[in-house]
Design an enzyme around this catalytic site. Sequence first.
Site, PDB file in Angstrom:
ATOM      1  N   LYS A 204       0.827  -1.202   0.000  1.00 31.42           N
ATOM      2  CA  LYS A 204       0.000   0.000   0.000  1.00 31.42           C
ATOM      3  C   LYS A 204       0.867   1.259   0.000  1.00 31.42           C
ATOM      4  O   LYS A 204       0.553   2.255  -0.653  1.00 31.42           O
ATOM      5  CB  LYS A 204      -0.877  -0.038   1.256  1.00 31.42           C
ATOM      6  CG  LYS A 204      -1.885   1.069   1.346  1.00 31.42           C
ATOM      7  CD  LYS A 204      -2.797   0.816   2.536  1.00 31.42           C
ATOM      8  CE  LYS A 204      -3.676   2.025   2.819  1.00 31.42           C
ATOM      9  NZ  LYS A 204      -4.560   1.776   3.976  1.00 31.42           N
TER      10      LYS A 204
ATOM     11  N   LYS B 253      19.760 -15.006 -30.974  1.00 30.44           N
ATOM     12  CA  LYS B 253      19.029 -13.888 -31.572  1.00 30.44           C
ATOM     13  C   LYS B 253      17.601 -14.349 -31.784  1.00 30.44           C
ATOM     14  O   LYS B 253      17.299 -15.546 -31.695  1.00 30.44           O
ATOM     15  CB  LYS B 253      19.694 -13.386 -32.854  1.00 30.44           C
ATOM     16  CG  LYS B 253      19.785 -14.341 -33.993  1.00 30.44           C
ATOM     17  CD  LYS B 253      20.417 -13.633 -35.209  1.00 30.44           C
ATOM     18  CE  LYS B 253      20.933 -14.667 -36.203  1.00 30.44           C
ATOM     19  NZ  LYS B 253      21.592 -14.020 -37.345  1.00 30.44           N
TER      20      LYS B 253
ATOM     21  N   LYS C 178      21.893 -18.575 -23.913  1.00 30.24           N
ATOM     22  CA  LYS C 178      20.563 -18.431 -23.309  1.00 30.24           C
ATOM     23  C   LYS C 178      19.507 -18.190 -24.371  1.00 30.24           C
ATOM     24  O   LYS C 178      19.755 -17.552 -25.392  1.00 30.24           O
ATOM     25  CB  LYS C 178      20.527 -17.329 -22.239  1.00 30.24           C
ATOM     26  CG  LYS C 178      20.629 -15.909 -22.753  1.00 30.24           C
ATOM     27  CD  LYS C 178      20.355 -14.867 -21.670  1.00 30.24           C
ATOM     28  CE  LYS C 178      18.904 -14.435 -21.586  1.00 30.24           C
ATOM     29  NZ  LYS C 178      18.402 -13.711 -22.760  1.00 30.24           N
ATOM     30  N   ASP C 179      18.306 -18.670 -24.096  1.00 29.47           N
ATOM     31  CA  ASP C 179      17.154 -18.376 -24.938  1.00 29.47           C
ATOM     32  C   ASP C 179      16.869 -16.887 -24.890  1.00 29.47           C
ATOM     33  O   ASP C 179      17.188 -16.208 -23.910  1.00 29.47           O
ATOM     34  CB  ASP C 179      15.906 -19.096 -24.375  1.00 29.47           C
ATOM     35  CG  ASP C 179      15.576 -20.386 -25.113  1.00 29.47           C
ATOM     36  OD1 ASP C 179      16.110 -20.600 -26.214  1.00 29.47           O
ATOM     37  OD2 ASP C 179      14.784 -21.174 -24.570  1.00 29.47           O
TER      38      ASP C 179
ATOM     39  N   HIS D 232      16.008 -13.324 -15.486  1.00 27.08           N
ATOM     40  CA  HIS D 232      15.941 -12.241 -16.469  1.00 27.08           C
ATOM     41  C   HIS D 232      15.257 -11.028 -15.847  1.00 27.08           C
ATOM     42  O   HIS D 232      14.305 -11.179 -15.093  1.00 27.08           O
ATOM     43  CB  HIS D 232      15.178 -12.697 -17.720  1.00 27.08           C
ATOM     44  CG  HIS D 232      15.435 -11.801 -18.886  1.00 27.08           C
ATOM     45  ND1 HIS D 232      14.785 -10.608 -19.070  1.00 27.08           N
ATOM     46  CD2 HIS D 232      16.315 -11.904 -19.913  1.00 27.08           C
ATOM     47  CE1 HIS D 232      15.246 -10.023 -20.172  1.00 27.08           C
ATOM     48  NE2 HIS D 232      16.182 -10.796 -20.699  1.00 27.08           N
TER      49      HIS D 232
ATOM     50  N   GLY E 148      23.802  -4.813 -25.411  1.00 28.73           N
ATOM     51  CA  GLY E 148      24.697  -4.020 -26.261  1.00 28.73           C
ATOM     52  C   GLY E 148      26.171  -4.224 -25.976  1.00 28.73           C
ATOM     53  O   GLY E 148      26.994  -3.339 -26.245  1.00 28.73           O
TER      54      GLY E 148
ATOM     55  N   GLY F 269      24.617 -10.490 -27.384  1.00 23.97           N
ATOM     56  CA  GLY F 269      23.742 -10.990 -28.448  1.00 23.97           C
ATOM     57  C   GLY F 269      24.270 -10.470 -29.774  1.00 23.97           C
ATOM     58  O   GLY F 269      25.043 -11.135 -30.456  1.00 23.97           O
ATOM     59  N   GLY F 270      23.921  -9.230 -30.089  1.00 21.30           N
ATOM     60  CA  GLY F 270      24.368  -8.604 -31.336  1.00 21.30           C
ATOM     61  C   GLY F 270      25.886  -8.568 -31.451  1.00 21.30           C
ATOM     62  O   GLY F 270      26.431  -8.672 -32.556  1.00 21.30           O
TER      63      GLY F 270
HETATM   64 MG   LIG Z   1      16.173 -10.740 -25.622  1.00 20.17          MG
HETATM   65 MG   LIG Z   2      -4.573  -2.781   4.386  1.00 21.32          MG
END
Ligand SMILES: [Mg+2]
Ligand SMILES: [Mg+2]
Lengths: 409, 409
Positions: free
Chosen positions: B95, B144, B170-171, B261, B334, B356-357
Amino acid sequence: MTQEFVHVTYLAHGKPGTDWQKKANGIAVGLTVGSWTDLPEARQAAMQKHLGHVVAAEEIGTDRDGLAQARLTVAYPTINFTPDIPALLTSVFGKLSMDGQIRLVDIDLPTEFASRFPGPKYGIDGIRNALNAYDRPLLMSIFKSVIGYDTATIAEHFYQQALGGVDLVKDDEIFFDETYAPFEKRIEACRLAAERAQQETGKFTLYAANLTGPVTEIFDKARRAVDAGANALLLNVLTYGYDVLHRLAADPQITVPIMAHPALAGAMYPSAQYGVAAPVLLGKLMRIAGADFGLYPSAYGSVALERAETLKIAEALRGEQGTLHRAFPVPSAGIHPGLVPFLYEDLGNDQIINAGGGIHGHPQGSAAGGRAFVAAIDAVVNGKTLTEAASNSPELKTSLDLWGNPSGK
Amino acid sequence: MTQEFVHVTYLAHGKPGTDWQKKANGIAVGLTVGSWTDLPEARQAAMQKHLGHVVAAEEIGTDRDGLAQARLTVAYPTINFTPDIPALLTSVFGKLSMDGQIRLVDIDLPTEFASRFPGPKYGIDGIRNALNAYDRPLLMSIFKSVIGYDTATIAEHFYQQALGGVDLVKDDEIFFDETYAPFEKRIEACRLAAERAQQETGKFTLYAANLTGPVTEIFDKARRAVDAGANALLLNVLTYGYDVLHRLAADPQITVPIMAHPALAGAMYPSAQYGVAAPVLLGKLMRIAGADFGLYPSAYGSVALERAETLKIAEALRGEQGTLHRAFPVPSAGIHPGLVPFLYEDLGNDQIINAGGGIHGHPQGSAAGGRAFVAAIDAVVNGKTLTEAASNSPELKTSLDLWGNPSGK
Ligand SMILES: [Mg+2]
Ligand SMILES: [Mg+2]
């Protein structure tokens, strides 16, 4: 199969002169097929159905730092996602959320894709039927902090609230430690308290028990709650993940409505540059995932949200959305009877008036606090002013004297 | 039992003249026992152990809107929580996150409470043992975008990456639709590709497969992945909820390290007024919940975070924290070989260089891209400059020519 797209709108900030069409295209391609112009033609043909595209990219102004602001709308093919919110949010705002000043402001789900989500199991109509309460806003009372209280004391608190004529009582969302008041025992005790109050008032009161514990056990726990006679469950959706709500709503054995608490939402919606707009976070996503009740900060109380935003949340919860049931909007935090005319003018009957301090802080106690709200709701529904109604309700008069009657009605 | 407290620090903004001690006390009481001065004395005695208290409330400046800024530290008794992140986050920032300009900037967990979380199952040491790779940063390659690719094509992509000498692949985190490359089949195919590459390179490559699907099925799916020969799993922790990571890490049948991730984190950490600081979100909470690898935006790439923040994330992941294993920091986004000297200077050996790239964009292909990184890592570990190393690595020379060598080393 006709191709369907989820349309996602972003508010982006960037250097003056930013090529927004290019920026939006980078998102549309980058978050779907990765790269396009590099692909051989034969591969492009196969990948076409996975490719996102730009619907709109419009510069709308300059912020006080001199940055250009733009609204970008990108269409994502639904075949890239599984029909669940982790897939949707990760894809359209996962990595992108970290890429400069960008905010997710709207998501439009196409009908077929939305229909693959459960949506509210009972919704407004189902809950009204369960309570036999029509043509008026419902009234909910929030347990005041009961950390460390035992089952019997909690049940007595429940009884006092139920005596006041409230339709529902919800657990405090920070109620986690169940050492002194175990979940099923608490549910049973509150159900007995509801029956005891019903003998006096003629009215049954639902109890939304806070569903907590390991995610690996929460579905079994919810089923046990139903067996123990639960009639609603409260879930901290954002700290557990939307998919927990989704799977609870989709489970045919969990035959009670689910109340979605907004805890942690303020970590995401208030910034102008970042995050996710409240109508998406607390409206659209809660509705598709299966919230029967959606709590959010009202425009009038202690923890306030802009009125326009609250109206959009309510619309997302209860407006037409394909075949999904309509969910109850529950504007919350710092609500007292004097605010009922504002809430009623905004949302009419199909809402829940939700109060904690505005009930328990009543000088004559929680039951009197509930009766003051009942009188206020009865007044607005029947076109009477609160001042008129207070002449027949000493409890309402006390509330108005204490907290005010800001609408002057 | 000695009382233990979680210390939570907030950055708050408010009107000049705000009584910060009072504000902090309102939080400490409001988020624990609810109210204190209203309680009868006998009840106070019983509730004392549940009561939060103010550790510090210090005004630290004024923002450009003329609002006062303060750091507030509140101590919450751990007995109010169950040892899980939904309980912790809902209680200390549920809250409260919606209550004006307030940001959660730090959480300090006492040792006993932290020890009730699983933490990383393998951590840095376990992963180094599995790879038989010591005394250097590890190297990871990111698939990629492979949406719409079939199992065989994905395995071939894996093989190319493994040939380059990377330690892990990694995926893509947005890989959800498994129609063309089912989870277990993909894991098996990539494992075979890893073995095939090992015959050429002498080096085994781990595959972190993206764990997706309904939260009700994800634990079984993870166990099936292990049976299918998975050697790591990737999880979108923030869209699934930290407790999913926690229960995966705590499950003795899931005998592989888990990669966390950061998707969606940018909805919470970048604002100066709201949200949750990145070292908490991507460091402390990931570590206690059980991440073996913690991904986050590096200070140097395309999706950048301030350097000081990245150092705090790394410290949270791998610094001393009671008995918890140390997790690998994975600065991401990057990254190209020319950035390796910066990363090495910041974090030394115990990190994962993740690209990656910077691998797939290599003009001679992904295997060459990997070899360029291997040469760059070898250089920094051996105190050589990248320019020196490039004289023996045409692949590295190509990378530096293409993306630059900004450290000049
Ligand atoms: Mg990605
Ligand atoms: Mg409450």
